[in-house]
Motif scaffolding. Structure first.
Motif, PDB file in Angstrom:
ATOM      1  N   HIS A 219      13.837  92.852  63.663  1.00  0.00           N
ATOM      2  CA  HIS A 219      14.456  92.708  62.093  1.00  0.00           C
ATOM      3  C   HIS A 219      15.089  90.798  61.897  1.00  0.00           C
ATOM      4  O   HIS A 219      16.334  91.676  62.229  1.00  0.00           O
ATOM      5  CB  HIS A 219      14.105  92.998  60.803  1.00  0.00           C
ATOM      6  CG  HIS A 219      14.601  92.517  59.913  1.00  0.00           C
ATOM      7  ND1 HIS A 219      15.037  92.169  58.770  1.00  0.00           N
ATOM      8  CD2 HIS A 219      13.188  91.919  58.936  1.00  0.00           C
ATOM      9  CE1 HIS A 219      15.896  91.240  58.320  1.00  0.00           C
ATOM     10  NE2 HIS A 219      13.490  91.254  57.770  1.00  0.00           N
ATOM     11  N   THR A 221      17.725  88.291  60.102  1.00  0.00           N
ATOM     12  CA  THR A 221      17.520  87.477  58.831  1.00  0.00           C
ATOM     13  C   THR A 221      18.389  86.167  59.845  1.00  0.00           C
ATOM     14  O   THR A 221      19.337  85.927  61.043  1.00  0.00           O
ATOM     15  CB  THR A 221      19.025  88.245  58.104  1.00  0.00           C
ATOM     16  OG1 THR A 221      19.561  88.364  58.845  1.00  0.00           O
ATOM     17  CG2 THR A 221      18.316  89.471  57.993  1.00  0.00           C
ATOM     18  N   ASP A 248      17.583  86.154  54.094  1.00  0.00           N
ATOM     19  CA  ASP A 248      16.038  85.177  54.255  1.00  0.00           C
ATOM     20  C   ASP A 248      16.080  85.815  55.437  1.00  0.00           C
ATOM     21  O   ASP A 248      16.573  86.597  56.460  1.00  0.00           O
ATOM     22  CB  ASP A 248      15.737  84.016  54.072  1.00  0.00           C
ATOM     23  CG  ASP A 248      16.032  83.579  52.963  1.00  0.00           C
ATOM     24  OD1 ASP A 248      15.866  84.216  51.685  1.00  0.00           O
ATOM     25  OD2 ASP A 248      15.614  82.051  52.425  1.00  0.00           O
ATOM     26  N   THR A 249      14.653  85.921  55.803  1.00  0.00           N
ATOM     27  CA  THR A 249      13.931  86.684  57.065  1.00  0.00           C
ATOM     28  C   THR A 249      13.897  85.717  57.697  1.00  0.00           C
ATOM     29  O   THR A 249      12.605  85.286  57.639  1.00  0.00           O
ATOM     30  CB  THR A 249      12.807  87.399  56.658  1.00  0.00           C
ATOM     31  OG1 THR A 249      12.849  88.385  56.297  1.00  0.00           O
ATOM     32  CG2 THR A 249      11.999  87.737  58.108  1.00  0.00           C
ATOM     33  N   ASP A 252      10.617  88.638  61.828  1.00  0.00           N
ATOM     34  CA  ASP A 252       9.990  90.033  61.721  1.00  0.00           C
ATOM     35  C   ASP A 252       9.163  89.752  62.720  1.00  0.00           C
ATOM     36  O   ASP A 252       8.409  89.798  62.541  1.00  0.00           O
ATOM     37  CB  ASP A 252       9.341  90.164  60.342  1.00  0.00           C
ATOM     38  CG  ASP A 252       9.615  91.859  60.444  1.00  0.00           C
ATOM     39  OD1 ASP A 252      10.256  92.445  61.365  1.00  0.00           O
ATOM     40  OD2 ASP A 252       8.808  92.151  59.208  1.00  0.00           O
ATOM     41  N   GLY A 293       7.695  85.394  58.970  1.00  0.00           N
ATOM     42  CA  GLY A 293       9.431  84.165  58.268  1.00  0.00           C
ATOM     43  C   GLY A 293       9.197  83.087  59.031  1.00  0.00           C
ATOM     44  O   GLY A 293       8.747  82.587  59.393  1.00  0.00           O
TER      45      GLY A 293
END
Length: 732
Positions: A219, A221, A248-249, A252, A293
């Motif tokens: 994950h 960001t 914000d992603t 992922d 994402g």
């Protein structure tokens, strides 16, 4: 035996023997075929001669006098090196006995990198960053494989070249042929100590799979990626974030080996896993990659060049990137509680890469960001994977692991797992295909009801301009559906080599347009494409309309000169066609006589000579309408030849056309009407201006004469009416 039969048998035997010898030569490698293109000192410094090839695949020793300095081999002899073009990229690699790459030489390729304005020197410089690298630690797994510098616009080409050098060098070192020992593979005792438990069939939910590491996650960001670029010294990339919110992603990402029976059944479902098990060869593995994402792990490289350039599977220093033939798109995951993903992919590991699930491996994600108009910065993130112990059993007698085979009587139905790439491309482009099909139906209606439409010149003018604007903006600049003479020579080359519909079906809009053009040739000749569906032709005409509105003077080419310039485009086409029979890549380079790639595909974002050429043609078109279409377009020439077989004559003419009336000939935008009055369908773009005149009661001589006769008869009747009325009154 009859002498004729004996001769036939001898001929067949000779053919079989020749084929066998050719196959043997190919099996033995092609390094000698390219060795003459390099000097010994280019491959290994100070070397002065090549020795005799050794082994299979062949290694060529390189000497300085009698001293062995290293070896030369061909990358494609040791590993897959198929590039963007679908053909191998051949590199000679010089390596010393210690496993250090000493020299690289690009000896043959069919990559279209020159066509998109990228100097070949930039690609070679990027690959030369591997020279001086020692691959012994990479082969042992002590170090990660080195990465080449990516060249924007040639990502697929550079990745394939770099991968092929790294993988071939690692494979060569592990084989022990450089004088050392392989010593890098897991020992037989360790392999026998544990193996996959193929009897384990527990199907678990998503949380359980993620919780025990059966499914691994990465994950990131937007802030994580910004920090990584900053630490790598690329401040411009760090500032050019996908989102202003650092939380914000970015992505992922999840990965799992679904060739492990328990994991595969849980994530794919029973039927899909059974089909996968049938497809896999003994020892072959498959993984599922899923992501959400802002960033796509697939990217768009696989659509253009068939390779997924953003992810790489790595184990013990060796790596492999997946191609479209290894890929199957999945809509969702079968595991209970699995979230919805923006994209899910099933990848079958290629045959030439042995993924050992008993050892750790990584999925490397390549992140790219724009740092300028054309340049990009790159950084890699690793998602490590180690299969949990629960999937192994301790048994020294266990053999190699493989997915359990499906029952022999199983006959699973065809599903997405078996769906060819071209079908997935059509499904993913359903909206664009629908818009294109609707536009083609509108155009067909325009042609079939042309008489009713051209009777209203003002309406027809705006219908035509609106359609041309759609062709330019949507079909050309947005969908990049610009047909090219390259399509013609490629299709012809495929017919005489290894034709496959799947290759052409993989570009849905291009295929749909070519099917429509082929049908249009039977009805109307080349006019439907050249006059309505060609984005560059639309750009020329719309610019000329603007020029006329601005009172730019229009130059009418004298008929004698005009008629003698017509053959130029046919000569260009025949030259390209003949060149394609000798060398298709060379023909593709000379096809730059078409400015389509510059003006439509790349939207003028190219090196200045290409832009200057395209702009010069457009400027000429401001004074001579459709200058390029008239005299230089090889695609127009290619379509005009079969266009002569059209079955119908849709353009109406009067007996007075040409003699005495010359109005249509003088007003034809591309001067396709002879002074004698006949229309040259080889040059006609079906703009229908002549049909407007045909129905115009005030501009067409025939209609004017008919109108004058009607008016004269009406006047006579009107003048005679009072006389008859007076005569009637007198009689009374």
């Amino acid at each position: 035996m009859h002498p004729a039969w004996r001769g036939l048998v001898a001929l067949l035997c000779a053919t079989v023997l020749a084929a066998f010898l050719c196959a043997s030569a190919n099996a033995a490698g092609r390094v000698q075929e390219f060795l003459s293109k390099a000097q010994p000192s280019e491959m290994v410094p100070d070397a002065d001669r090549f020795g005799a090839p050794q082994g299979d695949p062949p290694l060529v020793p390189v000497y300085k006098g009698d001293e062995l300095r290293g070896y030369v081999y061909l990358n494609s002899d040791f590993t897959n090196a198929v590039g963007y073009s679908g053909k191998p990229i051949h590199l000679l690699v010089g390596i010393d006995p210690k496993g250090v790459v000493r020299g690289l030489k690009l000896v043959s390729h069919s990559e279209p990198i020159v066509l998109v304005g990228i100097p070949e020197r930039r690609v070679i410089d990027a690959i030369n960053s591997l020279v001086g690298k020692e691959f012994g630690p990479v082969a042992s797994g002590a170090e990660r494989p080195p990465q080449v510098d990516i060249v924007s616009g040639a990502t697929v080409t550079v990745l394939v070249m770099g991968d092929s050098v790294v993988r071939s060098a690692v494979r060569l070192i592990r084989s022990g042929r450089l004088g050392g020992t392989a010593g890098t593979t897991t020992t037989a005792a360790a392999q026998a100590a544990r193996s996959l438990d193929l009897q384990q069939d527990e199907i678990r939910d998503w949380q359980s799979l993620v919780g025990d590491g059966s499914v691994r996650r990465l994950h990131l960001t937007v802030g994580d990626v910004n920090d990584a670029f900053s630490k790598a010294g690329s401040a411009a990339a760090a500032q050019n974030a996908e989102s202003s919110d650092a939380d914000d992603t970015f992505i992922d990402l999840y990965v799992a080996p679904v060739s492990v029976p328990s994991i595969g059944r849980a994530m794919l479902g029973e039927d899909a896993y059974r089909q996968l098990a049938q497809r896999l060869k003994p020892g072959q593995q498959a993984i599922v990659v899923a992501g959400n994402g802002l960033y796509s792990f697939k990217g768009s490289g696989y659509v253009r060049g068939g390779i997924f350039d953003r992810i790489e599977l790595i184990q013990e220093g060796a790596g492999v990137r997946f191609r479209d033939r290894n890929h199957t798109r999945l809509g969702d995951l079968a595991a209970d509680g699995a979230p919805e993903f923006r994209e899910i992919a099933l990848f079958v590991v290629p045959d030439d890469f042995s993924l050992d699930l008993a050892e750790p491996w990584q999925l490397q994600l390549l992140v790219q960001r724009s740092v300028g108009a054309r340049d990009k910065a790159f950084i890699a993130f690793d998602l490590g994977y180690t299969l949990p112990e629960r999937y192994f059993k301790r048994d020294p007698r266990a053999g190699p692991a493989s997915p359990s085979p499906a029952p022999s009587d199983a006959a699973p139905a065809l599903s997405d797992l078996e769906e060819p790439l071209w079908q997935r491309m059509w499904r993913s482009n359903a909206v664009s295909i629908g818009v294109t099909a609707a536009a083609l139906m509108v155009l067909t209606a325009i042609f079939f009801f042309q008489s009713a439409l051209v009777r209203r010149p003002a309406v027809y003018t705006w219908v035509r301009r609106g359609y041309l604007a759609f062709t330019l903006v949507w079909l050309g600049w947005f969908a990049n559906a610009q047909l090219s003479v390259v399509n013609v020579v490629t299709f012809t080359n495929a017919l005489i080599t290894d034709f496959s519909w799947e290759f052409f079906l993989a570009a849905p809009l291009i295929f749909v347009l070519w099917a429509a053009v082929a049908g249009g040739l039977l009805f109307w000749g080349r006019g439907p494409f050249c006059g309505w569906l060609c984005p560059f032709g639309a750009l020329q005409e719309l610019l000329n309309n603007l020029a006329q509105w601005l009172k730019v003077p229009q130059y009418r080419v004298p008929w004698g000169v005009h008629e003698r310039l017509w053959p130029v485009k046919y000569i260009i086409f025949l030259g390209l066609f003949g060149l394609s029979l000798y060398s298709l890549p060379m023909a593709e380079r000379f096809a730059e006589v078409e400015p389509f790639k510059t003006a439509i595909i790349l939207k003028f974002w190219r090196y200045w000579p290409f832009v200057l050429y395209a702009v010069a043609l457009l400027v000429a078109g401001l004074f001579v309408e459709r200058f390029f279409c008239r005299y230089l377009c090889p695609l127009g020439a290619a379509l005009a030849i079969p266009g002569r077989i059209r079955m119908f004559e849709w353009l109406k003419r009067w007996p007075e056309c040409g003699s005495p009336c010359q109005r249509c000939a003088k007003e034809c935008p591309v001067q396709s009407i002879h002074p004698e009055g006949q229309i040259n369908v080889n040059e006609c773009i079906y703009c229908m201006h002549c049909q407007e005149l045909y129905h115009d009661p005030n501009r067409c001589l025939h209609n004017v004469q008919l109108r004058l006769k009607r008016e004269k008869r009406a006047a006579i009747r009107a003048s005679s009416a009072p006389a008859r009325s007076g005569l009637t009154e007198t009689s009374a």
